[in-house]
Write an enzyme that holds these catalytic residues in place. Structure first.
Site, PDB file in Angstrom:
ATOM      1  N   GLU A  49      -9.320  10.416 -13.441  1.00 34.59           N
ATOM      2  CA  GLU A  49      -9.571  11.484 -14.391  1.00 34.59           C
ATOM      3  C   GLU A  49      -8.668  12.697 -14.166  1.00 34.59           C
ATOM      4  OE1 GLU A  49     -13.956  11.389 -16.037  1.00 34.59           O
ATOM      5  OE2 GLU A  49     -13.992  11.651 -13.861  1.00 34.59           O
ATOM      6  N   HIS A  52     -14.609  19.016 -10.927  1.00 42.60           N
ATOM      7  CA  HIS A  52     -15.353  17.993 -11.670  1.00 42.60           C
ATOM      8  C   HIS A  52     -16.354  17.356 -10.722  1.00 42.60           C
ATOM      9  CE1 HIS A  52     -16.587  14.893 -14.338  1.00 42.60           C
ATOM     10  NE2 HIS A  52     -16.043  13.924 -13.622  1.00 42.60           N
ATOM     11  N   HIS A  82     -20.655  15.490 -10.358  1.00 51.13           N
ATOM     12  CA  HIS A  82     -21.671  14.655 -10.999  1.00 51.13           C
ATOM     13  C   HIS A  82     -23.076  15.048 -10.531  1.00 51.13           C
ATOM     14  CE1 HIS A  82     -17.953  12.223 -11.100  1.00 51.13           C
ATOM     15  NE2 HIS A  82     -18.421  11.753 -12.240  1.00 51.13           N
ATOM     16  N   HIS A  90     -22.645  12.108 -17.518  1.00 50.75           N
ATOM     17  CA  HIS A  90     -21.480  12.053 -16.631  1.00 50.75           C
ATOM     18  C   HIS A  90     -21.513  13.151 -15.573  1.00 50.75           C
ATOM     19  CE1 HIS A  90     -16.740  11.733 -16.570  1.00 50.75           C
ATOM     20  NE2 HIS A  90     -17.260  11.755 -15.358  1.00 50.75           N
TER      21      HIS A  90
END
Length: 242
Positions: A83, A102, A104, A170
Site C-alpha cells: 500500500e 496507516h 488497523h 480496513h
C-alpha cells in the site's frame, strides 16, 4: 543504506508505539516521512519480518514516490509496502503533510461498520481528539487494499483537507506535519472509537459536546499536546527515538 539516521529511528519508534497501543497488530500497518519533494522514508518488510512491534531503524527505507530506491542498497533485502500508494498519493496531493500513518485499529473498524461516526463526544478528556472530531472524520467507503494510485486517489479524495480518514473494513490513514502528530491523531481517533462502542453497548446515547464547551477548550500548545504526549508514548512503549 546511509543517511537519515534520526529520521529512521523516529519512524521505527512510531511503528512500535502504534503496536503498543494496539493500533497495528501483527505485520500490518506502516509509517512514512517525507524527505524531499519526491522522496520518503517508509517502513518496509525485510527477510526476517516480525511485525510493527519489533520495527528497527534498519526496516525504514528511503524510496521515491514510485517506490524505487532513493539510495544504494535501500531495497537490497526489503520490499516497500503493497500500500505504498496510500502514502505517496497523500504526499503528492497535500504539500502540508510530512508524515503518513496507516494502521488497523479494531475499535475504529468496528465502530465504522456499526454505523457509528467519530464525533466530538468528549471535552477536556482529550482536547486534541475533541477538536479533531469536531472538524469531521471522513470515511473512504471501500474495504480494499489501497495498492495502486487509482485507489489511493479515491482515498485522498475522501480525506480532503482533513487529518484522518477511516477506511471501511480496513483501518485509518492519518496525515500530519510530523510523525509524532500523525501517530497521536490515530491514537485519539482510536480512543474516541472505543468510547463510542462502550457507550452504545451500555445502552447510552452519543451526544456531541456543545459548541460553547468546544469553544472553551484551550490550545495547550504543541509543547504539551505533541512533545510531552510523544515522550509518554515512547516511555509506555519502552522505545527510544534515537
Amino acid at each position: 543504506m546511509t543517511g537519515f539516521a534520526q529520521e529512521r529511528a523516529l519512524v521505527a519508534a512510531a511503528c512500535r508505539v502504534l503496536a503498543a497501543r494496539g493500533l497495528a497488530d501483527g505485520v500490518l500497518g506502516h509509517v512514512s516521512l517525507r524527505t524531499g519533494p519526491n522522496t520518503l522514508l517508509v517502513r518496509c518488510r525485510g527477510p526476517h519480518e516480525r511485525g510493527l512491534a519489533f520495527t528497527e531503524p534498519a526496516d525504514i527505507r528511503h524510496v521515491d514516490l514510485d517506490g524505487a530506491p532513493a539510495g544504494e542498497g535501500e531495497l537490497a533485502e526489503h520490499a516497500v509496502p503493497n500500500e505504498l500508494p496510500l502514502h505517496t498519493e497523500v504526499l503528492r496531493a497535500r504539500p502540508d503533510v510530512q508524515a503518513v500513518v496507516h494502521a488497523h485499529p479494531p475499535d475504529v473498524v468496528a465502530a465504522d461498520l456499526a454505523g457509528l461516526s467519530i464525533r466530538p463526544i468528549v471535552g477536556a478528556f482529550d482536547i486534541p481528539g475533541a477538536q479533531l472530531a469536531a472538524g469531521g472524520v471522513p470515511v473512504y467507503p471501500r474495504g480494499v487494499l489501497v495498492r495502486n494510485r487509482r485507489l489511493a486517489r479515491e482515498m485522498v479524495d475522501a480525506l480532503g483537507d482533513r487529518p484522518v480518514v477511516l477506511l471501511r473494513g480496513h483501518g485509518l490513514t492519518s496525515a500530519a506535519g510530523g510523525v509524532e502528530q500523525a501517530v497521536l491523531q490515530a491514537i485519539s481517533v482510536d480512543r474516541l472509537a472505543g468510547l463510542t462502542l462502550r457507550i452504545t453497548a451500555s445502552g447510552g446515547r452519543l451526544v456531541d459536546l456543545p459548541d460553547a464547551d468546544l469553544a472553551e477548550l484551550p490550545d495547550l500548545g504543541s509543547g504539551f499536546t505533541v512533545a510531552t504526549a510523544w515522550r509518554h508514548e515512547l516511555a509506555r512503549a519502552d522505545v527510544g527515538a534515537d
